[in-house]
Every structure is written in C-alpha cells, then in structure tokens.
Design a protein around this motif. Structure first.
Motif, PDB file in Angstrom:
ATOM      1  N   LEU A 122      11.940  -4.857   0.804  1.00  0.00           N
ATOM      2  CA  LEU A 122      10.522  -4.783   1.153  1.00  0.00           C
ATOM      3  C   LEU A 122       9.857  -3.661   0.355  1.00  0.00           C
ATOM      4  CD1 LEU A 122       8.234  -5.687   3.213  1.00  0.00           C
ATOM      5  CD2 LEU A 122       9.005  -3.763   4.600  1.00  0.00           C
ATOM      6  N   TRP A 123       8.754  -3.979  -0.324  1.00  0.00           N
ATOM      7  CA  TRP A 123       8.008  -2.959  -1.067  1.00  0.00           C
ATOM      8  C   TRP A 123       6.570  -3.418  -1.231  1.00  0.00           C
ATOM      9  CZ3 TRP A 123      11.843  -5.966  -3.168  1.00  0.00           C
ATOM     10  CH2 TRP A 123      11.464  -6.880  -4.139  1.00  0.00           C
ATOM     11  N   PRO A 124       5.648  -2.481  -1.358  1.00  0.00           N
ATOM     12  CA  PRO A 124       4.237  -2.854  -1.537  1.00  0.00           C
ATOM     13  C   PRO A 124       3.976  -3.385  -2.945  1.00  0.00           C
ATOM     14  CG  PRO A 124       4.475  -0.471  -1.510  1.00  0.00           C
ATOM     15  CD  PRO A 124       5.832  -1.050  -1.243  1.00  0.00           C
ATOM     16  N   VAL A 125       3.101  -4.369  -3.044  1.00  0.00           N
ATOM     17  CA  VAL A 125       2.712  -4.910  -4.344  1.00  0.00           C
ATOM     18  C   VAL A 125       1.202  -4.871  -4.557  1.00  0.00           C
ATOM     19  CG1 VAL A 125       4.747  -6.366  -4.619  1.00  0.00           C
ATOM     20  CG2 VAL A 125       2.706  -7.280  -3.482  1.00  0.00           C
ATOM     21  N   ALA A 126       0.464  -4.309  -3.606  1.00  0.00           N
ATOM     22  CA  ALA A 126      -0.986  -4.167  -3.750  1.00  0.00           C
ATOM     23  C   ALA A 126      -1.423  -2.879  -3.062  1.00  0.00           C
ATOM     24  CB  ALA A 126      -1.714  -5.354  -3.148  1.00  0.00           C
ATOM     25  N   TYR A 127      -2.413  -2.241  -3.671  1.00  0.00           N
ATOM     26  CA  TYR A 127      -2.905  -0.965  -3.176  1.00  0.00           C
ATOM     27  C   TYR A 127      -4.421  -1.003  -3.120  1.00  0.00           C
ATOM     28  CZ  TYR A 127       1.812   0.613  -4.116  1.00  0.00           C
ATOM     29  OH  TYR A 127       3.171   0.745  -4.103  1.00  0.00           O
ATOM     30  N   ALA A 128      -4.994  -0.561  -2.014  1.00  0.00           N
ATOM     31  CA  ALA A 128      -6.443  -0.469  -1.885  1.00  0.00           C
ATOM     32  C   ALA A 128      -6.927   0.747  -2.663  1.00  0.00           C
ATOM     33  CB  ALA A 128      -6.841  -0.343  -0.415  1.00  0.00           C
ATOM     34  N   LEU A 129      -8.021   0.572  -3.395  1.00  0.00           N
ATOM     35  CA  LEU A 129      -8.642   1.671  -4.152  1.00  0.00           C
ATOM     36  C   LEU A 129     -10.084   1.811  -3.698  1.00  0.00           C
ATOM     37  CD1 LEU A 129      -7.561   1.050  -7.849  1.00  0.00           C
ATOM     38  CD2 LEU A 129      -7.080   3.068  -6.503  1.00  0.00           C
ATOM     39  N   ARG A 130     -10.428   2.967  -3.177  1.00  0.00           N
ATOM     40  CA  ARG A 130     -11.811   3.194  -2.751  1.00  0.00           C
ATOM     41  C   ARG A 130     -12.502   4.225  -3.605  1.00  0.00           C
ATOM     42  NH1 ARG A 130     -12.689   3.615   3.369  1.00  0.00           N
ATOM     43  NH2 ARG A 130     -14.775   3.519   2.526  1.00  0.00           N
ATOM     44  N   GLN A 131     -11.779   5.273  -4.006  1.00  0.00           N
ATOM     45  CA  GLN A 131     -12.353   6.328  -4.839  1.00  0.00           C
ATOM     46  C   GLN A 131     -11.297   6.817  -5.804  1.00  0.00           C
ATOM     47  OE1 GLN A 131     -13.955   9.490  -2.446  1.00  0.00           O
ATOM     48  NE2 GLN A 131     -15.744   8.300  -1.857  1.00  0.00           N
TER      49      GLN A 131
END
Length: 149
Positions: A122-131
C-alpha cells in the motif's frame, strides 16, 4: 492561493525560465523529426499551463520546474489535457491535474504505475496540492526522484 510564492519570488515562471524553455523547444525542433515531436509536446504542455487559472498555473509552473530539475530524463507532454511527464518508453510517470479541470478544491500531483513509488502492499499515488512552499517543493522533488529511481 495568492499568498503562495515560488522560491524564485514570483507566482510562476520567471522571464529567464520562460526564455530557457523557448530555447529548449527550438533546440528540439532543430534536432529533426523526433526532436520536433518533443518540442511540440513541450509546447502543448506549456500552452496547457498557460490556459489555467492563475492559482493553478502558478502551481503547475512550479511542478514543471521541479520535475525537469529532478528528472531531466522524463519527457514533458500532455495526457488527457493535463501536464504530464513520460519515461523513455513513453509511459506516463506523473501528471499534474489542476483544480479547475474538474472544479476540485485542490490540484493533484499523481503518479502512474511507471513510477517507482512501491512501498509494500500500500502506498500513495496522488497528492493534493493547495499552495507552493519550500516544504512542498522539497517533498515533490523527493517523490519525483524516487519515481524515476
């Protein structure tokens, strides 16, 4: 997001960065058919970024600078209209999805299966970018380097 500043003191590409990208596109076109295709793909990516809302454009420009600095072996292109970066085999490694594309509250930096981010089952493949910030830049650079390792 207007409070977000890039490390070069602007909200996007500096005039020097824009000039360098135009020069690189011209160099690729001069290489012939294959170089021309790469130049066209780079231009399509830059044109796509230019059409984004200012907040999204500033993030996309900083992502582009970070990706090209940390993974120069990746080829910029568009993928479903989004800025993306492909490996030598032409497979998408990562992409930037601007918040305005689907009217989301944040932009996304996503990785495809060609990225070497595997970590167990299990690992992240997407990241939210706000700033954009120095911390965000550092994390994105680490992820990009790991993705192409």
């Amino acid at each position: 997001m207007s409070a977000a500043k890039s490390t070069n003191g602007s909200d996007g590409f500096s005039p020097e960065e824009r000039a360098a990208m135009k020069e690189r596109a011209a160099e690729l076109r001069a290489e012939g058919k294959k170089g021309g295709k790469k130049a066209d793909e780079l231009q399509a990516l830059l044109d796509g970024i230019a059409k984004m809302a200012p907040e999204d454009r500033a993030l996309a420009e900083r992502v582009h600078v970070t990706v090209t600095a940390n993974a120069p072996q990746l080829s910029p292109k568009t993928w479903y209209g989004m800025p993306a970066y492909a490996n030598a085999a032409g497979k998408i490694v990562l992409f930037f999805q601007n918040a305005g594309k689907f009217n989301y509250r944040y932009s996304t930096l996503g990785f495809q299966d060609a990225a070497n981010l595997d970590d167990g089952d299990l690992w992240p493949v997407a990241y939210a970018l706000r700033q954009w910030s120095p911390e965000v830049e550092k994390k994105v650079a680490e992820l990009v380097r790991q993705a192409v390792a």
